[in-house]
Design a protein around this motif. Sequence first.
Motif, PDB file in Angstrom:
ATOM      1  N   VAL A 104       0.606  -1.166   0.178  1.00  0.00           N
ATOM      2  CA  VAL A 104      -0.611   0.266  -0.321  1.00  0.00           C
ATOM      3  C   VAL A 104       0.947   1.644   0.140  1.00  0.00           C
ATOM      4  N   TRP A 105       0.734   2.035  -0.903  1.00  0.00           N
ATOM      5  CA  TRP A 105       1.454   3.407  -0.697  1.00  0.00           C
ATOM      6  C   TRP A 105       0.381   4.577  -0.346  1.00  0.00           C
ATOM      7  N   SER A 106       1.767   5.458  -0.090  1.00  0.00           N
ATOM      8  CA  SER A 106       1.521   6.427   0.517  1.00  0.00           C
ATOM      9  C   SER A 106       2.442   7.672   0.301  1.00  0.00           C
ATOM     10  N   SER A 107       2.352   8.912   0.193  1.00  0.00           N
ATOM     11  CA  SER A 107       3.278   9.809   0.001  1.00  0.00           C
ATOM     12  C   SER A 107       2.517  11.276   0.366  1.00  0.00           C
ATOM     13  N   THR A 108       3.797  12.417   0.681  1.00  0.00           N
ATOM     14  CA  THR A 108       3.568  13.747   0.826  1.00  0.00           C
ATOM     15  C   THR A 108       4.671  14.491   0.101  1.00  0.00           C
ATOM     16  N   SER A 109       4.407  16.039  -0.200  1.00  0.00           N
ATOM     17  CA  SER A 109       5.970  16.578  -1.057  1.00  0.00           C
ATOM     18  C   SER A 109       6.671  17.027   0.669  1.00  0.00           C
ATOM     19  N   PRO A 110       7.901  17.459   0.482  1.00  0.00           N
ATOM     20  CA  PRO A 110       8.782  17.784   1.373  1.00  0.00           C
ATOM     21  C   PRO A 110       8.785  18.895   1.739  1.00  0.00           C
ATOM     22  N   ASP A 111       7.589  19.838   1.616  1.00  0.00           N
ATOM     23  CA  ASP A 111       7.530  21.132   2.203  1.00  0.00           C
ATOM     24  C   ASP A 111       6.783  21.005   3.084  1.00  0.00           C
ATOM     25  N   PHE A 112       5.910  19.799   3.536  1.00  0.00           N
ATOM     26  CA  PHE A 112       5.461  19.756   4.504  1.00  0.00           C
ATOM     27  C   PHE A 112       6.080  19.826   5.877  1.00  0.00           C
ATOM     28  N   GLY A 113       5.762  20.017   7.041  1.00  0.00           N
ATOM     29  CA  GLY A 113       5.789  20.108   8.238  1.00  0.00           C
ATOM     30  C   GLY A 113       6.017  18.812   9.421  1.00  0.00           C
ATOM     31  N   THR A 114       7.467  18.715   9.206  1.00  0.00           N
ATOM     32  CA  THR A 114       7.216  17.006  10.463  1.00  0.00           C
ATOM     33  C   THR A 114       5.735  16.265  10.778  1.00  0.00           C
ATOM     34  N   GLU A 115       5.514  17.569  11.539  1.00  0.00           N
ATOM     35  CA  GLU A 115       4.531  17.092  12.143  1.00  0.00           C
ATOM     36  C   GLU A 115       2.887  16.740  11.781  1.00  0.00           C
ATOM     37  N   SER A 116       3.494  17.371  10.184  1.00  0.00           N
ATOM     38  CA  SER A 116       1.557  17.489   9.327  1.00  0.00           C
ATOM     39  C   SER A 116       2.604  16.039   8.763  1.00  0.00           C
ATOM     40  N   VAL A 117       3.705  15.475   8.714  1.00  0.00           N
ATOM     41  CA  VAL A 117       4.153  14.638   7.548  1.00  0.00           C
ATOM     42  C   VAL A 117       3.578  13.007   8.863  1.00  0.00           C
ATOM     43  N   VAL A 118       4.145  13.207  10.000  1.00  0.00           N
ATOM     44  CA  VAL A 118       3.548  12.256  10.699  1.00  0.00           C
ATOM     45  C   VAL A 118       2.124  11.992  10.559  1.00  0.00           C
ATOM     46  N   ASN A 119       1.561  13.239  11.123  1.00  0.00           N
ATOM     47  CA  ASN A 119      -0.026  12.677  11.392  1.00  0.00           C
ATOM     48  C   ASN A 119      -1.093  12.032  10.092  1.00  0.00           C
ATOM     49  N   ARG A 120       0.256  12.259   9.026  1.00  0.00           N
ATOM     50  CA  ARG A 120      -0.548  10.992   8.050  1.00  0.00           C
ATOM     51  C   ARG A 120       0.455   9.501   8.252  1.00  0.00           C
ATOM     52  N   PHE A 121       1.620   9.195   8.323  1.00  0.00           N
ATOM     53  CA  PHE A 121       2.038   8.511   7.784  1.00  0.00           C
ATOM     54  C   PHE A 121       2.081   7.469   9.248  1.00  0.00           C
ATOM     55  N   ALA A 122       1.956   8.037  10.936  1.00  0.00           N
ATOM     56  CA  ALA A 122       1.876   7.851  11.656  1.00  0.00           C
ATOM     57  C   ALA A 122       0.909   6.197  11.934  1.00  0.00           C
ATOM     58  N   GLN A 123      -0.273   6.574  11.198  1.00  0.00           N
ATOM     59  CA  GLN A 123      -2.145   6.099  11.056  1.00  0.00           C
ATOM     60  C   GLN A 123      -1.502   4.806  10.532  1.00  0.00           C
ATOM     61  N   ILE A 124      -1.110   4.541   9.300  1.00  0.00           N
ATOM     62  CA  ILE A 124      -0.609   3.362   8.896  1.00  0.00           C
ATOM     63  C   ILE A 124       0.753   2.948   8.681  1.00  0.00           C
ATOM     64  N   GLU A 125       1.404   3.362  10.284  1.00  0.00           N
ATOM     65  CA  GLU A 125       2.529   1.903  10.648  1.00  0.00           C
ATOM     66  C   GLU A 125       3.237   1.678   9.071  1.00  0.00           C
ATOM     67  N   PRO A 126       3.990   1.998   8.083  1.00  0.00           N
ATOM     68  CA  PRO A 126       4.275   2.254   7.207  1.00  0.00           C
ATOM     69  C   PRO A 126       5.460   1.441   7.822  1.00  0.00           C
ATOM     70  N   LYS A 127       6.261   0.124   6.418  1.00  0.00           N
ATOM     71  CA  LYS A 127       7.503  -0.145   6.766  1.00  0.00           C
ATOM     72  C   LYS A 127       8.756  -0.173   6.558  1.00  0.00           C
ATOM     73  N   VAL A 128       8.487   0.479   5.407  1.00  0.00           N
ATOM     74  CA  VAL A 128       9.786   1.778   4.891  1.00  0.00           C
ATOM     75  C   VAL A 128       9.599   2.989   4.263  1.00  0.00           C
ATOM     76  N   LEU A 129      10.140   3.801   4.017  1.00  0.00           N
ATOM     77  CA  LEU A 129      10.052   5.379   4.143  1.00  0.00           C
ATOM     78  C   LEU A 129      11.299   5.683   2.648  1.00  0.00           C
ATOM     79  N   ILE A 130      11.099   5.986   1.806  1.00  0.00           N
ATOM     80  CA  ILE A 130      11.975   6.629   0.764  1.00  0.00           C
ATOM     81  C   ILE A 130      11.775   8.007   1.032  1.00  0.00           C
ATOM     82  N   ALA A 131      13.147   9.022   1.171  1.00  0.00           N
ATOM     83  CA  ALA A 131      13.336  10.190   2.118  1.00  0.00           C
ATOM     84  C   ALA A 131      13.894  10.998   0.884  1.00  0.00           C
ATOM     85  N   VAL A 132      13.573  12.171   0.423  1.00  0.00           N
ATOM     86  CA  VAL A 132      14.890  13.055  -0.080  1.00  0.00           C
ATOM     87  C   VAL A 132      15.294  14.158   0.874  1.00  0.00           C
ATOM     88  N   ASP A 133      16.488  13.845   0.623  1.00  0.00           N
ATOM     89  CA  ASP A 133      17.820  14.648   1.614  1.00  0.00           C
ATOM     90  C   ASP A 133      16.990  16.842   1.181  1.00  0.00           C
TER      91      ASP A 133
END
Length: 653
Positions: free
Chosen positions: A164-193
């Motif tokens: 199951v896929w889910s994504s956010t863009s890097p202009d999102f703040g930390t809390e906003s990303v965590v509020n989304r991803f923490a709900q679905i308990e991901p196994k892998v994160l692909i992230a940009v520097d």
Amino acid sequence: MKKLWEGTHQFKEESKLQDYCNWLDENHNLKFENYHELWKWSTDHIEDFWESIWHYFKIKSHSPYTKVLSSYNMPNCNWFEGSTLNYAEHIFRVAKSKQTAIHFSNESGVHLEISWGELEKKVSSMVAYFKSLSVTKGDRIVAFLPNVPEATIAFLAANALGAVWSSTSPDFGTESVVNRFAQIEPKVLIAVDGYKYNGKPYDKTATVKEIVAQLPSLKKVVVLPYLSTDALNNFSEDYYIDINSIFEMEGGHLEFQPVDFNHPIWVLYSSGTTGLPKAIVHSHGGILLEHYKYMAFHNDTKPGERYFWFTTTGWMMWNFLQSALLMGASIVLYDGSPTYPKFDALWSFSDKLQINHFGTSAPFLVANMKKKLDLKKEHNLSSIRSISSTGAPLPAEAFDYVYENIKTNVWLCSMAGGTDVCTAFVGGTPFSGVYSGEIQCRALGVSLHALDYKGIPVKDELGEMVIDKPMPSMPIYFWNDKDNSRYKASYFEDYPGKWRHGDFIKINSKTGGLVIYGRSDATLNRHGIRIGTSEIYSAVNKISAIEDALIINLELEEGKHYMPLFVKLKPNFELSEALKSDINQQLKIDYSPRHVPDDIIEVADIPYTISGKKMEAPIKKILLKMPIETSINLDAMRNPESVDFFIEFAKQI
């Protein structure tokens, strides 16, 4: 109503929609005189229509379905039960190894072309890597990435595995990303520097580390070195891996995991303006059928064409954009500011890449209009045959601007839908004309109506947008909403058994077109007359001194109303009495005295969500002195500092 465009006989005859009509005639003896007749059949015979989509597009199922639709009782209905399929498999079945699948550019001038063969190889390597981490069907893979090819590759790899896929863009703040991803308990994160925007670099290393620290379910973090080639040096090597090292691995033959038609394909999120974002889950099969239908019949996308949409990975239009690959078209990705280094950057980009379908937002077209850019003089744009617009209602004057200043013979496809269904309820059709200010049609299979305050369908007058029959791409559920209570409350409380989308619309009985008048929960009830916010903005857009505006109507005690208009001025302008008079006069001329606000107030900025929506309803709650914490989620905003003014202003009301 002014007609701005009509497709030629050849345009209509060569359209995918005409091919489908011919197929219906040959295979089912069904004939239709016009688009409205076809739409009516598709909504009167929902099961027959969606089964025809299955057969017309030759859906590859690894097991047969037992029934098209289990029930008409929304949201408790399942589609094509028993069938198993894979979305990514349908994308790669049209692959032509040496042809280009992805064109990519960014504002720094980088340009890449990825062939279908190279895409398949990289997806295969990514699948092999995910398998080495024991990623299996149903596991979640999430991305914190710009709109880059690596995002598409990772999505297709996850999808091929049934993850199951889910994504956010890097202009999102930390809390906003965590509020989304923490709900679905991901196994892998692909992230940009990091990334660049408007020529300025934004290092996101610290943000990535903060996100990872709050996602204990992660097994591995895949890093895309985008801002810096040695980005991995900033992360601990045992927990992080460079994505390029994965692409160097041998993946072998690309295989696809068949999943149930109603298996989750991805999780999208509501704006999160008033609390934790709703985690909206769509199905593999529902999205597959819907995207085939819309991309072919309402965008007329064809093999070999170049399909562009300016979007980020945090907007559902990114997910929608991927579906152009289903048609054998190339997708065109762009990362950066749409107006850097010059305001016409995207139009120059289109000239360079010879884009066929140009997708953007209504605010972008309005901004071009307000700049008075005569683009057809400065650019060739001969390759563009459709311009699509969404994200907000497109005002009539912007329709006119497109035909007067961009291209006279282009098909303007204004569309509207949402994250909720990852498609459009209303949009374009090659069979009908384009009229100033109107969306062309209700999409096939979408039983959409305007209901008056009694719940009765109406035409030629303002009504609530309601869908009264199921669509395959409606959410299968919200994540962690086991009894569907949040799902039902979001769409089905006001009209039992019918989906209320939250927009006011008017359906034109003569043309079949529609006008959307803004969100119904932010609609202005002015002395008993309902006014769409888009009407106010349409008039205000004509005032050259105004850069942006926000209108709010407050229902106060004793039946009183207060309707302030907040305006952001362009540089070197001031809010004089003369300017206020010009605004009020324009509203009277274009609409009525009821449209004139009680106050016109200058603000430094207008509040927007990260995905670019004006925050009318949350600001209304603040002005009604509701608690800030239940009125708005600042972390889901593009410009949270803009809210300070409204908090202070509320104290004066």
